[in-house]
Scaffold this motif. Structure first.
Motif, mmCIF file in Angstrom:
data_model
loop_
_atom_site.group_PDB
_atom_site.id
_atom_site.type_symbol
_atom_site.label_atom_id
_atom_site.label_comp_id
_atom_site.label_asym_id
_atom_site.label_seq_id
_atom_site.Cartn_x
_atom_site.Cartn_y
_atom_site.Cartn_z
ATOM 1 N N MET A 145 0.813 -1.189 0.000
ATOM 2 C CA MET A 145 0.000 0.000 0.000
ATOM 3 C C MET A 145 0.865 1.266 0.000
ATOM 4 O O MET A 145 0.467 2.285 -0.550
ATOM 5 C CB MET A 145 -0.919 -0.042 1.219
ATOM 6 N N SER A 146 2.045 1.181 0.609
ATOM 7 C CA SER A 146 2.928 2.340 0.669
ATOM 8 C C SER A 146 3.350 2.786 -0.725
ATOM 9 O O SER A 146 3.414 3.992 -1.003
ATOM 10 C CB SER A 146 4.179 2.012 1.492
ATOM 11 N N ASP A 147 3.646 1.824 -1.597
ATOM 12 C CA ASP A 147 4.051 2.182 -2.959
ATOM 13 C C ASP A 147 2.921 2.864 -3.713
ATOM 14 O O ASP A 147 3.142 3.794 -4.477
ATOM 15 C CB ASP A 147 4.503 0.938 -3.719
ATOM 16 N N ARG A 148 1.713 2.390 -3.516
ATOM 17 C CA ARG A 148 0.575 2.993 -4.218
ATOM 18 C C ARG A 148 0.365 4.438 -3.748
ATOM 19 O O ARG A 148 0.121 5.327 -4.563
ATOM 20 C CB ARG A 148 -0.686 2.179 -3.998
ATOM 21 N N ILE A 149 0.467 4.671 -2.450
ATOM 22 C CA ILE A 149 0.319 6.034 -1.923
ATOM 23 C C ILE A 149 1.430 6.927 -2.471
ATOM 24 O O ILE A 149 1.186 8.049 -2.916
ATOM 25 C CB ILE A 149 0.316 6.018 -0.383
ATOM 26 N N PHE A 150 2.657 6.416 -2.444
ATOM 27 C CA PHE A 150 3.794 7.174 -2.957
ATOM 28 C C PHE A 150 3.629 7.464 -4.449
ATOM 29 O O PHE A 150 3.912 8.571 -4.920
ATOM 30 C CB PHE A 150 5.084 6.390 -2.693
ATOM 31 N N GLU A 152 4.987 -5.516 0.197
ATOM 32 C CA GLU A 152 4.934 -4.546 1.303
ATOM 33 C C GLU A 152 6.341 -4.309 1.866
ATOM 34 O O GLU A 152 7.037 -5.244 2.241
ATOM 35 C CB GLU A 152 4.011 -5.059 2.407
ATOM 36 N N TRP A 172 9.563 -1.010 6.879
ATOM 37 C CA TRP A 172 9.930 0.340 7.262
ATOM 38 C C TRP A 172 11.003 0.310 8.337
ATOM 39 O O TRP A 172 11.044 -0.595 9.170
ATOM 40 C CB TRP A 172 8.701 1.096 7.768
#
Length: 143
Positions: free
Chosen positions: A1-6, A60, A63
């Motif tokens: 999900m982090s990549d999609r937000i970025f 995913e 972090w």
């Protein structure tokens, strides 16, 4: 999900950058390409790269721990302070402190970090100011 937000953030940033570039006024003395071409190329590359990140994300990510995030934040603060203090302290002094701190946080010992900071700032000053004749921010001592 982090990549999609970025990726979505990068796409929005590219759109904003392109819109800003379109407001650049062209002079009657400009070349055939004009001043808008380079910012629009950068916006296109950013948009395409961000779209690839958004539509084909990696698994995913893991972090970093809170301590590492604090160190990254401190490095960002040092770079902001560097930009703010550059006109006041001058290129040589501000660069020596910023480069020394960053070298220390990247794993150098205190003595090596100070030598790296001083060497970096003096080396860049010699190359860019004395050899190439470019003007750099003058400090309280005139260099």
């Amino acid at each position: 999900m982090s990549d999609r937000i970025f990726g979505v953030f990068g796409i929005l940033l590219a759109i904003g950058f392109a819109i800003s570039a379109l407001y650049i006024e062209e002079s009657f003395l400009s070349d055939a390409v004009g001043p808008k071409a380079f910012p629009l190329i950068i916006a296109a590359i950013l948009g395409i790269s961000s779209a690839v990140i958004a539509f084909r994300p990696d698994p995913e990510p893991q972090w970093p721990a809170l301590g590492r995030l604090v160190e990254i934040g401190a490095a960002v603060v040092v770079m902001i302070l560097y930009a703010e203090l550059l006109p006041v302290a001058g290129f040589v002094l501000a660069t020596a402190f910023a480069a020394g701190y960053l070298a220390w946080r990247l794993g150098s010992g205190p003595v090596e970090a100070v030598l790296t900071g001083v060497g970096t700032s003096v080396g860049i000053y010699v190359i860019f100011h004395l050899v190439l004749g470019l003007s750099l921010a003058r400090g309280p001592w005139g260099f």
